[in-house]
Design a protein around this motif. Structure first.
Motif, PDB file in Angstrom:
ATOM      1  N   SER A   1       0.869  -1.178   0.000  1.00 28.03           N
ATOM      2  CA  SER A   1       0.000   0.000   0.000  1.00 28.03           C
ATOM      3  C   SER A   1       0.903   1.224   0.000  1.00 28.03           C
ATOM      4  CB  SER A   1      -0.908  -0.004   1.226  1.00 28.03           C
ATOM      5  OG  SER A   1      -0.124   0.034   2.397  1.00 28.03           O
ATOM      6  N   VAL A   2       0.442   2.280  -0.659  1.00 22.36           N
ATOM      7  CA  VAL A   2       1.251   3.492  -0.773  1.00 22.36           C
ATOM      8  C   VAL A   2       0.529   4.637  -0.092  1.00 22.36           C
ATOM      9  CG1 VAL A   2       2.296   5.149  -2.364  1.00 22.36           C
ATOM     10  CG2 VAL A   2       2.222   2.727  -2.971  1.00 22.36           C
ATOM     11  N   LYS A   3       1.261   5.371   0.748  1.00 25.08           N
ATOM     12  CA  LYS A   3       0.717   6.559   1.411  1.00 25.08           C
ATOM     13  C   LYS A   3       1.609   7.737   1.029  1.00 25.08           C
ATOM     14  CE  LYS A   3      -0.076   8.616   5.963  1.00 25.08           C
ATOM     15  NZ  LYS A   3       0.107   8.448   7.422  1.00 25.08           N
ATOM     16  N   ILE A   4       1.017   8.728   0.350  1.00 21.31           N
ATOM     17  CA  ILE A   4       1.780   9.919  -0.027  1.00 21.31           C
ATOM     18  C   ILE A   4       1.885  10.845   1.186  1.00 21.31           C
ATOM     19  CG2 ILE A   4       1.928  11.896  -1.591  1.00 21.31           C
ATOM     20  CD1 ILE A   4       2.195   9.164  -2.964  1.00 21.31           C
ATOM     21  N   ILE A   5       3.113  11.209   1.543  1.00 27.83           N
ATOM     22  CA  ILE A   5       3.354  12.045   2.714  1.00 27.83           C
ATOM     23  C   ILE A   5       3.539  13.508   2.318  1.00 27.83           C
ATOM     24  CG2 ILE A   5       4.930  12.478   4.644  1.00 27.83           C
ATOM     25  CD1 ILE A   5       5.549   9.436   4.563  1.00 27.83           C
ATOM     26  N   LYS A   6       4.305  13.741   1.247  1.00 28.54           N
ATOM     27  CA  LYS A   6       4.616  15.120   0.856  1.00 28.54           C
ATOM     28  C   LYS A   6       4.867  15.191  -0.638  1.00 28.54           C
ATOM     29  CE  LYS A   6       7.940  18.851   1.826  1.00 28.54           C
ATOM     30  NZ  LYS A   6       9.208  19.180   2.505  1.00 28.54           N
ATOM     31  N   ARG A   7       4.393  16.274  -1.267  1.00 25.51           N
ATOM     32  CA  ARG A   7       4.643  16.535  -2.686  1.00 25.51           C
ATOM     33  C   ARG A   7       5.231  17.939  -2.819  1.00 25.51           C
ATOM     34  NH1 ARG A   7      -0.464  14.142  -6.053  1.00 25.51           N
ATOM     35  NH2 ARG A   7       0.893  14.813  -7.749  1.00 25.51           N
ATOM     36  N   GLU A   8       6.396  18.024  -3.464  1.00 30.60           N
ATOM     37  CA  GLU A   8       7.067  19.313  -3.647  1.00 30.60           C
ATOM     38  C   GLU A   8       7.339  19.538  -5.129  1.00 30.60           C
ATOM     39  OE1 GLU A   8      11.246  21.556  -2.390  1.00 30.60           O
ATOM     40  OE2 GLU A   8      10.913  19.461  -1.859  1.00 30.60           O
ATOM     41  N   ASN A   9       6.816  20.638  -5.682  1.00 26.16           N
ATOM     42  CA  ASN A   9       7.047  20.967  -7.082  1.00 26.16           C
ATOM     43  C   ASN A   9       8.449  21.557  -7.223  1.00 26.16           C
ATOM     44  OD1 ASN A   9       6.941  21.721  -9.759  1.00 26.16           O
ATOM     45  ND2 ASN A   9       5.010  22.815  -9.606  1.00 26.16           N
TER      46      ASN A   9
ATOM     47  N   TYR B   1       6.950   9.285   0.146  1.00 24.40           N
ATOM     48  CA  TYR B   1       5.855   8.332   0.309  1.00 24.40           C
ATOM     49  C   TYR B   1       6.249   7.215   1.272  1.00 24.40           C
ATOM     50  CZ  TYR B   1       8.507   5.450  -2.994  1.00 24.40           C
ATOM     51  OH  TYR B   1       9.489   4.710  -3.599  1.00 24.40           O
ATOM     52  N   GLU B   2       5.230   6.512   1.743  1.00 23.60           N
ATOM     53  CA  GLU B   2       5.448   5.422   2.697  1.00 23.60           C
ATOM     54  C   GLU B   2       4.817   4.144   2.144  1.00 23.60           C
ATOM     55  OE1 GLU B   2       3.206   4.650   6.651  1.00 23.60           O
ATOM     56  OE2 GLU B   2       4.876   5.994   7.159  1.00 23.60           O
ATOM     57  N   THR B   3       5.576   3.062   2.220  1.00 22.73           N
ATOM     58  CA  THR B   3       5.057   1.745   1.838  1.00 22.73           C
ATOM     59  C   THR B   3       5.401   0.762   2.945  1.00 22.73           C
ATOM     60  OG1 THR B   3       7.107   1.122   0.725  1.00 22.73           O
ATOM     61  CG2 THR B   3       5.407   2.171  -0.630  1.00 22.73           C
ATOM     62  N   SER B   4       4.833  -0.418   2.861  1.00 21.64           N
ATOM     63  CA  SER B   4       5.224  -1.463   3.808  1.00 21.64           C
ATOM     64  C   SER B   4       6.471  -2.131   3.253  1.00 21.64           C
ATOM     65  CB  SER B   4       4.102  -2.490   3.971  1.00 21.64           C
ATOM     66  OG  SER B   4       3.683  -2.975   2.719  1.00 21.64           O
ATOM     67  N   GLY B   5       7.514  -2.212   4.077  1.00 19.22           N
ATOM     68  CA  GLY B   5       8.783  -2.790   3.654  1.00 19.22           C
ATOM     69  C   GLY B   5       8.707  -4.297   3.555  1.00 19.22           C
ATOM     70  N   ARG B   6       9.856  -4.915   3.294  1.00 21.21           N
ATOM     71  CA  ARG B   6       9.901  -6.375   3.146  1.00 21.21           C
ATOM     72  C   ARG B   6       9.445  -7.094   4.414  1.00 21.21           C
ATOM     73  NH1 ARG B   6      15.583  -7.526  -0.063  1.00 21.21           N
ATOM     74  NH2 ARG B   6      15.091  -6.236  -1.877  1.00 21.21           N
TER      75      ARG B   6
ATOM     76  N   GLY C   1       7.244  -5.912   6.431  1.00 21.77           N
ATOM     77  CA  GLY C   1       5.890  -5.468   6.765  1.00 21.77           C
ATOM     78  C   GLY C   1       5.842  -4.166   7.538  1.00 21.77           C
ATOM     79  N   LYS C   2       7.004  -3.659   7.953  1.00 23.86           N
ATOM     80  CA  LYS C   2       7.042  -2.398   8.687  1.00 23.86           C
ATOM     81  C   LYS C   2       7.032  -1.226   7.709  1.00 23.86           C
ATOM     82  CE  LYS C   2       9.668  -4.306  12.564  1.00 23.86           C
ATOM     83  NZ  LYS C   2      10.939  -4.271  13.319  1.00 23.86           N
ATOM     84  N   PRO C   3       6.432  -0.092   8.130  1.00 25.50           N
ATOM     85  CA  PRO C   3       6.397   1.081   7.247  1.00 25.50           C
ATOM     86  C   PRO C   3       7.799   1.551   6.880  1.00 25.50           C
ATOM     87  CG  PRO C   3       4.918   1.369   9.105  1.00 25.50           C
ATOM     88  CD  PRO C   3       5.734   0.145   9.389  1.00 25.50           C
ATOM     89  N   GLN C   4       7.964   1.926   5.610  1.00 26.46           N
ATOM     90  CA  GLN C   4       9.250   2.389   5.115  1.00 26.46           C
ATOM     91  C   GLN C   4       9.029   3.650   4.300  1.00 26.46           C
ATOM     92  OE1 GLN C   4      11.600  -0.598   3.126  1.00 26.46           O
ATOM     93  NE2 GLN C   4      12.701   0.928   1.928  1.00 26.46           N
ATOM     94  N   GLU C   5       9.792   4.715   4.625  1.00 29.55           N
ATOM     95  CA  GLU C   5       9.643   5.989   3.929  1.00 29.55           C
ATOM     96  C   GLU C   5      10.682   6.102   2.814  1.00 29.55           C
ATOM     97  OE1 GLU C   5      10.222  10.550   5.233  1.00 29.55           O
ATOM     98  OE2 GLU C   5       8.620   9.513   6.334  1.00 29.55           O
ATOM     99  N   ASN C   6      10.240   6.573   1.641  1.00 28.54           N
ATOM    100  CA  ASN C   6      11.110   6.729   0.490  1.00 28.54           C
ATOM    101  C   ASN C   6      10.841   8.064  -0.197  1.00 28.54           C
ATOM    102  OD1 ASN C   6      12.371   3.940   0.223  1.00 28.54           O
ATOM    103  ND2 ASN C   6      10.206   3.422   0.232  1.00 28.54           N
ATOM    104  N   GLN C   7      11.759   8.447  -1.098  1.00 28.63           N
ATOM    105  CA  GLN C   7      11.566   9.641  -1.919  1.00 28.63           C
ATOM    106  C   GLN C   7      11.814   9.287  -3.375  1.00 28.63           C
ATOM    107  OE1 GLN C   7      13.984  12.924  -0.571  1.00 28.63           O
ATOM    108  NE2 GLN C   7      12.391  13.620   0.819  1.00 28.63           N
ATOM    109  N   CYS C   8      11.142  10.016  -4.258  1.00 35.93           N
ATOM    110  CA  CYS C   8      11.295   9.790  -5.688  1.00 35.93           C
ATOM    111  C   CYS C   8      10.975  11.076  -6.440  1.00 35.93           C
ATOM    112  CB  CYS C   8      10.335   8.677  -6.127  1.00 35.93           C
ATOM    113  SG  CYS C   8      10.453   8.243  -7.865  1.00 35.93           S
ATOM    114  N   GLU C   9      11.787  11.393  -7.446  1.00 37.03           N
ATOM    115  CA  GLU C   9      11.462  12.512  -8.330  1.00 37.03           C
ATOM    116  C   GLU C   9      10.620  11.983  -9.475  1.00 37.03           C
ATOM    117  OE1 GLU C   9      14.805  14.753  -9.686  1.00 37.03           O
ATOM    118  OE2 GLU C   9      15.276  15.516  -7.680  1.00 37.03           O
TER     119      GLU C   9
END
Length: 197
Positions: free
Chosen positions: A3-11, A25-30, A32-40
């Motif tokens: 599941s994906v949870k968007i935390i912040k969006r920056e233009n 964004y936050e997803t469930s890691g391998r 099962g614990k929440p894991q925060e990531n960033q992507c352009e």
């Protein structure tokens, strides 16, 4: 499935034609614990990609144009040979976009097109979904000079190529554009003249 949870969006580029965002964004890691990531992520509209073929004369119609990003990654001239392609305009279907691009870039008014695929070309950083088409063309369908839109700085050269030459160049790895590789491979794999390609 994560599941994906968007935390912040920056233009990152508010003045650009298309939006470039840094997404946290936050997803469930391998485990099962929440894991925060960033992507352009680059938000380009859907693209229309089109291969024109003349079954009577056994020819394909391709384009050659300057692609500046490739110049910065080993392409000395910056030119690429490609299939006809472009971003769809607002309020336009991808089919309409493909037909318009054929007229703008190549000068041909098409009577019909066939969709063969939908492809994410760079899913790690771009939302664009490219819609792939093939269409027949004949010399009597030419209605303009093509070349692209001057007001957008386009300078497109139409290149007519025999089936055999295009197939040979494909086999020798001379095409360096993903859209072109995909459509040429589709064409030759599904053309009875090249059974067993």
């Amino acid at each position: 499935m994560s599941s994906v949870k968007i935390i912040k969006r920056e233009n990152l580029a508010p003045q650009s034609k298309y939006r470039l965002e840094n997404i946290t964004y936050e997803t469930s890691g391998r485990d099962g614990k929440p894991q925060e990531n960033q992507c352009e992520i680059y938000h380009r509209p859907s693209g229309a990609v089109l291969l024109l073929f003349d079954p009577t004369r056994k020819k394909l119609l391709l384009t050659k144009q300057l692609r500046i990003p490739t110049y910065f990654n080993g392409n000395e001239s910056g030119d690429l040979i490609e299939v006809c392609a472009g971003i769809t305009d607002e309020g336009e279907t991808v089919e309409e976009g493909a037909i318009r691009e054929a007229k703008e870039e190549l000068g041909y008014e098409l009577k019909g097109i066939t969709k063969v695929a939908e492809v994410y070309l760079s899913p790690g950083g771009d939302v664009e979904l490219a819609h792939f088409f093939i269409a027949e063309y004949h010399p009597d369908m030419k209605v303009g000079k093509g070349g692209g839109l001057e007001e957008e700085g386009e300078d497109v050269t139409a290149i007519e190529m025999d089936y055999a030459e295009a197939r040979q160049k494909l086999q020798q790895g001379e095409f360096r554009d993903a859209k072109t590789l995909i459509l040429l491979q589709h064409f030759f794999m599904n053309n009875p003249d090249f059974a067993g390609y």
